[in-house]
Scaffold this active site. Sequence first.
Site, mmCIF file in Angstrom:
data_model
loop_
_atom_site.group_PDB
_atom_site.id
_atom_site.type_symbol
_atom_site.label_atom_id
_atom_site.label_comp_id
_atom_site.label_asym_id
_atom_site.label_seq_id
_atom_site.Cartn_x
_atom_site.Cartn_y
_atom_site.Cartn_z
ATOM 1 N N THR A 61 -8.466 -5.577 4.286
ATOM 2 C CA THR A 61 -8.531 -4.534 2.659
ATOM 3 C C THR A 61 -9.474 -4.985 2.744
ATOM 4 O O THR A 61 -9.806 -6.672 1.929
ATOM 5 C CB THR A 61 -7.352 -4.686 2.686
ATOM 6 O OG1 THR A 61 -6.472 -3.041 3.315
ATOM 7 C CG2 THR A 61 -7.115 -3.700 1.007
ATOM 8 N N GLU A 111 -9.074 4.249 -1.623
ATOM 9 C CA GLU A 111 -8.445 4.142 -2.574
ATOM 10 C C GLU A 111 -8.499 3.813 -3.704
ATOM 11 O O GLU A 111 -9.951 2.484 -4.130
ATOM 12 C CB GLU A 111 -7.081 3.461 -1.972
ATOM 13 C CG GLU A 111 -6.798 4.328 -1.286
ATOM 14 C CD GLU A 111 -5.518 3.012 0.614
ATOM 15 O OE1 GLU A 111 -4.152 2.669 -0.850
ATOM 16 O OE2 GLU A 111 -5.334 3.382 1.305
ATOM 17 N N ASP A 166 -9.106 0.517 2.231
ATOM 18 C CA ASP A 166 -7.603 0.043 2.968
ATOM 19 C C ASP A 166 -8.348 0.681 4.997
ATOM 20 O O ASP A 166 -8.004 1.805 5.424
ATOM 21 C CB ASP A 166 -6.580 0.998 2.797
ATOM 22 C CG ASP A 166 -5.717 0.461 3.864
ATOM 23 O OD1 ASP A 166 -5.472 -0.484 4.716
ATOM 24 O OD2 ASP A 166 -4.279 1.118 4.025
ATOM 25 N N GLU A 184 -9.953 3.892 4.145
ATOM 26 C CA GLU A 184 -9.682 5.102 3.089
ATOM 27 C C GLU A 184 -9.846 4.745 1.487
ATOM 28 O O GLU A 184 -9.822 3.102 1.145
ATOM 29 C CB GLU A 184 -7.829 4.242 3.262
ATOM 30 C CG GLU A 184 -7.519 4.959 4.837
ATOM 31 C CD GLU A 184 -5.902 4.660 4.817
ATOM 32 O OE1 GLU A 184 -5.170 4.325 3.923
ATOM 33 O OE2 GLU A 184 -5.252 6.062 5.235
ATOM 34 N N LYS A 190 -2.944 -1.596 10.039
ATOM 35 C CA LYS A 190 -3.851 -1.861 8.365
ATOM 36 C C LYS A 190 -3.843 -3.947 8.609
ATOM 37 O O LYS A 190 -4.143 -3.538 6.972
ATOM 38 C CB LYS A 190 -2.338 -1.536 7.808
ATOM 39 C CG LYS A 190 -2.720 -0.009 7.805
ATOM 40 C CD LYS A 190 -3.309 1.226 7.090
ATOM 41 C CE LYS A 190 -3.183 2.671 7.572
ATOM 42 N NZ LYS A 190 -3.406 3.161 6.633
ATOM 43 N N ASP A 211 1.120 -1.058 -0.033
ATOM 44 C CA ASP A 211 0.460 -0.057 0.035
ATOM 45 C C ASP A 211 0.664 1.416 0.103
ATOM 46 O O ASP A 211 1.609 1.801 0.794
ATOM 47 C CB ASP A 211 -0.904 -0.296 0.988
ATOM 48 C CG ASP A 211 -2.003 1.171 1.246
ATOM 49 O OD1 ASP A 211 -2.746 1.311 0.142
ATOM 50 O OD2 ASP A 211 -2.609 1.881 2.090
ATOM 51 N N GLN A 231 -3.126 2.482 15.056
ATOM 52 C CA GLN A 231 -1.749 3.379 14.037
ATOM 53 C C GLN A 231 -1.321 3.818 14.420
ATOM 54 O O GLN A 231 0.242 3.905 14.647
ATOM 55 C CB GLN A 231 -2.597 3.872 13.058
ATOM 56 C CG GLN A 231 -1.775 4.207 11.698
ATOM 57 C CD GLN A 231 -2.441 5.443 10.453
ATOM 58 O OE1 GLN A 231 -3.602 5.057 10.847
ATOM 59 N NE2 GLN A 231 -1.776 5.487 9.243
#
Length: 396
Positions: free
Chosen positions: A236, A180, A212, A178, A232, A111, A219
Amino acid sequence: MALKKSWVASANDPESDFPLNNLPYGVFSVCGRRRCGVAIGDMILDVSGLGPAGVFEGGNWNAFMALGPEAWANFRSEITAMLADGAAPRPLERQAEATMHMPLNVAEYTDFYAGRHHAENMGEILRGTNGLPANWLHIPIGYNGRASSVVVSGAPIHRPLGQLGAGRFGPSEKLDIELELGAIVGTGSPMGQPVTTTEADEMIFGFVLLNDWSARDIQGWEYQPLGPFQSKAFATSISPWIVTKAALEGFRTSTPPRDMPLLPYLHEGKPSLYDIELSAYLGTDQISRTNASRLYYSAAQQLTHHSLCGCPMRVGDLLGSGTISGPTPAEFGSLMELSWNGEKPLTLSKGETRTFIEDGDTLTLKGHAQGDGFRIGFGACTGTILPAINTPEWAK
Ligand code: CA
């Protein structure tokens, strides 16, 4: 570019994600074994008996990808002719009755962090500076993710447990998306052999939407000095249809002007971003709308950089673009940015508010490239968050 007409009536609807111009590749089942298929309108063409002998027997597109660009082009011509207006109709399956599965066996997952506005926002939120990391304008930043945790759209996601700070443990309280794009590497490269951006572009088979899922509290505690890890690695999600590079060819656009000159190995061989409109939804509320052309580094540049040290690339490698945000708040591609780390809750249409994801929330990504009277759509990438499981007794 105009709509190519198909004998499948639903494919000629200008709002359809899957006209004859698109022909994305997926894996489906209808009460039985998994089969490779091509989306056309609201139907699926089963390709089990088509293409080179045995290439679809594995129940995914990896063996087909490994055949390389010439075979990809020949097959696309074959099915385009088969589904074009005037060709003899043949049996199709209904998408509404099909269950979708992972379209590929993800070899490895990397990623990146190529969205400039996202990187700037994260810098401001986490470090209180509006500057990018010192390396950002020189190098496509990435981390090695977990292929094992990549799931297809629709797969339920459990809220992860983790360390939330010194001595703090529990289900993540800052669960995020996220927005993406995922690039799928169709042909590999040998160990010790960097690839050029032109070669990298040729190696890319297609694209999917990619969410994601990120646990911001996990984190924030773990990421120094080696980057994200558990925050993470729990899931996903990707959209089920691989939109081929060939279908997106007419939507290429160049990367934005460089603030700092890039080293020659990163120069674009040809325009390598795509004009793809992207959006994110929480339930039925649209919470973000942006465009893949907002990225600073393209998938081809990322792939080139990935191979620079001699890292071999494999058939089925998945490269996440990094969160795609635009300059205005309506274009932010994560809740971390949309709610500014929880300081500015979003108000949803039913009067509810959100900072981060709550249990039971369904998050959906959508995307399409807009042609003249047709669209090259990705379908949806969706996931519903379920409560954490396996919380140990000592943490309750
Ligand atoms: Ca990411």
